[in-house]
Write a protein that holds these residues in place. Sequence first.
Motif, PDB file in Angstrom:
ATOM      1  N   VAL A  64       3.318   4.174  -9.553  1.00  0.00           N
ATOM      2  CA  VAL A  64       2.797   3.254  -8.529  1.00  0.00           C
ATOM      3  C   VAL A  64       3.367   1.846  -8.692  1.00  0.00           C
ATOM      4  CG1 VAL A  64       0.649   4.567  -8.469  1.00  0.00           C
ATOM      5  CG2 VAL A  64       0.739   2.439  -9.788  1.00  0.00           C
ATOM      6  N   GLU A  65       4.108   1.608  -9.757  1.00  0.00           N
ATOM      7  CA  GLU A  65       4.706   0.284  -9.992  1.00  0.00           C
ATOM      8  C   GLU A  65       5.530  -0.126  -8.777  1.00  0.00           C
ATOM      9  OE1 GLU A  65       4.700  -1.405 -13.398  1.00  0.00           O
ATOM     10  OE2 GLU A  65       5.082  -3.034 -12.002  1.00  0.00           O
ATOM     11  N   GLY A  66       5.287  -1.334  -8.306  1.00  0.00           N
ATOM     12  CA  GLY A  66       6.023  -1.835  -7.155  1.00  0.00           C
ATOM     13  C   GLY A  66       5.404  -1.480  -5.812  1.00  0.00           C
ATOM     14  N   ARG A  67       4.465  -0.555  -5.813  1.00  0.00           N
ATOM     15  CA  ARG A  67       3.799  -0.170  -4.564  1.00  0.00           C
ATOM     16  C   ARG A  67       2.336  -0.600  -4.548  1.00  0.00           C
ATOM     17  NH1 ARG A  67       3.012   5.017  -3.335  1.00  0.00           N
ATOM     18  NH2 ARG A  67       2.994   5.763  -5.509  1.00  0.00           N
ATOM     19  N   PHE A  68       1.696  -0.564  -5.700  1.00  0.00           N
ATOM     20  CA  PHE A  68       0.287  -0.922  -5.808  1.00  0.00           C
ATOM     21  C   PHE A  68       0.166  -2.278  -6.490  1.00  0.00           C
ATOM     22  CE2 PHE A  68      -1.682   3.642  -6.009  1.00  0.00           C
ATOM     23  CZ  PHE A  68      -0.995   3.968  -4.851  1.00  0.00           C
ATOM     24  N   THR A  69      -0.839  -3.031  -6.077  1.00  0.00           N
ATOM     25  CA  THR A  69      -1.124  -4.316  -6.702  1.00  0.00           C
ATOM     26  C   THR A  69      -2.618  -4.418  -6.972  1.00  0.00           C
ATOM     27  OG1 THR A  69       0.703  -5.381  -5.512  1.00  0.00           O
ATOM     28  CG2 THR A  69      -0.955  -6.822  -6.511  1.00  0.00           C
ATOM     29  N   ILE A  70      -2.962  -4.673  -8.228  1.00  0.00           N
ATOM     30  CA  ILE A  70      -4.362  -4.863  -8.594  1.00  0.00           C
ATOM     31  C   ILE A  70      -4.629  -6.356  -8.703  1.00  0.00           C
ATOM     32  CG2 ILE A  70      -3.949  -4.754 -11.092  1.00  0.00           C
ATOM     33  CD1 ILE A  70      -6.610  -3.182 -11.311  1.00  0.00           C
ATOM     34  N   SER A  71      -5.814  -6.762  -8.268  1.00  0.00           N
ATOM     35  CA  SER A  71      -6.168  -8.175  -8.353  1.00  0.00           C
ATOM     36  C   SER A  71      -7.664  -8.280  -8.592  1.00  0.00           C
ATOM     37  CB  SER A  71      -5.765  -8.918  -7.085  1.00  0.00           C
ATOM     38  OG  SER A  71      -6.416  -8.374  -5.946  1.00  0.00           O
ATOM     39  N   ILE A  72      -8.072  -9.463  -9.051  1.00  0.00           N
ATOM     40  CA  ILE A  72      -9.483  -9.682  -9.359  1.00  0.00           C
ATOM     41  C   ILE A  72      -9.920 -11.013  -8.780  1.00  0.00           C
ATOM     42  CG2 ILE A  72      -8.975 -10.751 -11.603  1.00  0.00           C
ATOM     43  CD1 ILE A  72     -11.506  -9.272 -12.671  1.00  0.00           C
ATOM     44  N   ASP A  73     -11.121 -11.028  -8.258  1.00  0.00           N
ATOM     45  CA  ASP A  73     -11.757 -12.250  -7.786  1.00  0.00           C
ATOM     46  C   ASP A  73     -13.033 -12.402  -8.595  1.00  0.00           C
ATOM     47  OD1 ASP A  73     -13.196 -14.253  -6.482  1.00  0.00           O
ATOM     48  OD2 ASP A  73     -12.508 -13.647  -4.496  1.00  0.00           O
ATOM     49  N   ASN A  74     -12.955 -13.176  -9.660  1.00  0.00           N
ATOM     50  CA  ASN A  74     -14.094 -13.290 -10.570  1.00  0.00           C
ATOM     51  C   ASN A  74     -15.311 -13.933  -9.888  1.00  0.00           C
ATOM     52  OD1 ASN A  74     -13.154 -12.148 -13.083  1.00  0.00           O
ATOM     53  ND2 ASN A  74     -11.740 -13.857 -13.198  1.00  0.00           N
ATOM     54  N   ALA A  75     -15.054 -14.825  -8.972  1.00  0.00           N
ATOM     55  CA  ALA A  75     -16.162 -15.504  -8.290  1.00  0.00           C
ATOM     56  C   ALA A  75     -16.988 -14.515  -7.464  1.00  0.00           C
ATOM     57  CB  ALA A  75     -15.623 -16.616  -7.403  1.00  0.00           C
ATOM     58  N   ASN A  77     -16.904 -11.157  -8.120  1.00  0.00           N
ATOM     59  CA  ASN A  77     -17.078  -9.917  -8.899  1.00  0.00           C
ATOM     60  C   ASN A  77     -16.403  -8.733  -8.225  1.00  0.00           C
ATOM     61  OD1 ASN A  77     -18.678 -11.231 -10.846  1.00  0.00           O
ATOM     62  ND2 ASN A  77     -20.529 -10.898  -9.653  1.00  0.00           N
ATOM     63  N   MET A  78     -15.221  -8.986  -7.686  1.00  0.00           N
ATOM     64  CA  MET A  78     -14.499  -7.948  -6.958  1.00  0.00           C
ATOM     65  C   MET A  78     -13.150  -7.675  -7.603  1.00  0.00           C
ATOM     66  SD  MET A  78     -16.384  -6.992  -4.364  1.00  0.00           S
ATOM     67  CE  MET A  78     -15.187  -6.131  -3.349  1.00  0.00           C
ATOM     68  N   VAL A  79     -12.770  -6.420  -7.599  1.00  0.00           N
ATOM     69  CA  VAL A  79     -11.425  -6.010  -8.000  1.00  0.00           C
ATOM     70  C   VAL A  79     -10.853  -5.202  -6.847  1.00  0.00           C
ATOM     71  CG1 VAL A  79     -10.060  -4.618  -9.592  1.00  0.00           C
ATOM     72  CG2 VAL A  79     -11.924  -6.032 -10.456  1.00  0.00           C
ATOM     73  N   TYR A  80      -9.599  -5.470  -6.540  1.00  0.00           N
ATOM     74  CA  TYR A  80      -8.949  -4.810  -5.416  1.00  0.00           C
ATOM     75  C   TYR A  80      -7.726  -4.026  -5.891  1.00  0.00           C
ATOM     76  CZ  TYR A  80     -11.650  -8.414  -3.017  1.00  0.00           C
ATOM     77  OH  TYR A  80     -12.660  -9.227  -2.571  1.00  0.00           O
ATOM     78  N   LEU A  81      -7.433  -2.986  -5.165  1.00  0.00           N
ATOM     79  CA  LEU A  81      -6.181  -2.258  -5.379  1.00  0.00           C
ATOM     80  C   LEU A  81      -5.496  -2.133  -4.026  1.00  0.00           C
ATOM     81  CD1 LEU A  81      -4.457  -0.799  -7.536  1.00  0.00           C
ATOM     82  CD2 LEU A  81      -5.475   1.343  -6.720  1.00  0.00           C
ATOM     83  N   GLN A  82      -4.476  -2.942  -3.842  1.00  0.00           N
ATOM     84  CA  GLN A  82      -3.688  -2.873  -2.621  1.00  0.00           C
ATOM     85  C   GLN A  82      -2.631  -1.789  -2.802  1.00  0.00           C
ATOM     86  OE1 GLN A  82      -3.951  -4.627   0.369  1.00  0.00           O
ATOM     87  NE2 GLN A  82      -2.368  -3.211   1.074  1.00  0.00           N
ATOM     88  N   MET A  83      -2.663  -0.815  -1.928  1.00  0.00           N
ATOM     89  CA  MET A  83      -1.753   0.320  -2.044  1.00  0.00           C
ATOM     90  C   MET A  83      -0.837   0.347  -0.826  1.00  0.00           C
ATOM     91  SD  MET A  83      -4.404   3.226  -3.446  1.00  0.00           S
ATOM     92  CE  MET A  83      -5.281   3.351  -1.905  1.00  0.00           C
ATOM     93  N   ASN A  84       0.438   0.148  -1.077  1.00  0.00           N
ATOM     94  CA  ASN A  84       1.432   0.154  -0.015  1.00  0.00           C
ATOM     95  C   ASN A  84       2.391   1.326  -0.196  1.00  0.00           C
ATOM     96  OD1 ASN A  84       0.347  -2.303   0.940  1.00  0.00           O
ATOM     97  ND2 ASN A  84       1.722  -3.494  -0.365  1.00  0.00           N
ATOM     98  N   SER A  85       3.126   1.613   0.846  1.00  0.00           N
ATOM     99  CA  SER A  85       4.114   2.697   0.802  1.00  0.00           C
ATOM    100  C   SER A  85       3.509   3.977   0.236  1.00  0.00           C
ATOM    101  CB  SER A  85       5.326   2.268  -0.034  1.00  0.00           C
ATOM    102  OG  SER A  85       5.916   1.100   0.503  1.00  0.00           O
ATOM    103  N   LEU A  86       2.366   4.315   0.749  1.00  0.00           N
ATOM    104  CA  LEU A  86       1.639   5.464   0.213  1.00  0.00           C
ATOM    105  C   LEU A  86       2.401   6.757   0.437  1.00  0.00           C
ATOM    106  CD1 LEU A  86      -1.932   4.338   1.203  1.00  0.00           C
ATOM    107  CD2 LEU A  86      -1.233   5.003  -1.106  1.00  0.00           C
ATOM    108  N   LYS A  87       2.250   7.647  -0.526  1.00  0.00           N
ATOM    109  CA  LYS A  87       2.902   8.945  -0.493  1.00  0.00           C
ATOM    110  C   LYS A  87       1.849  10.038  -0.531  1.00  0.00           C
ATOM    111  CE  LYS A  87       6.686   7.071  -3.316  1.00  0.00           C
ATOM    112  NZ  LYS A  87       7.440   7.230  -4.583  1.00  0.00           N
TER     113      LYS A  87
END
Length: 119
Positions: A64-75, A77-87
């Motif tokens: 998933v390297e280069g296609r998925f991006t994980i991020s966090i918003d501590n304020a 309490n959210m974590v996101y997984l942006q998934m692009n170019s899905l297969k």
Amino acid sequence: EVQLQASGGGLVQAGGSLRLSCVASGFTSDDYAIGWFRQAPGKEREGVSCIMSSDGSTYYIDSVEGRFTISIDNAKNMVYLQMNSLKAEDTAVYYCAAGTGCAHGARFWGQGTLVTVSS
């Protein structure tokens, strides 16, 4: 008590995008890891990505390297997984989970959210 709740799954065509969200609460430390795992039908569960709350360090599996991006918003309490170019092979139930570090096993698990990628 640590609680996690994942959402955002759905049906998408190959090449499309989805963003998964995980609301996390109940941590007694400011330094913890939140990871996304997935389990495809007939396959073992695998870790996909992980992020540390303290410094934002991120980790991804090669597929998933280069296609998925994980991020966090501590304020929030959210974590996101942006998934692009899905297969099609990304089709799985995705879970968010938490622990003390990305190299350690997850201690707390949320319910899964189904991602289906049609080819």
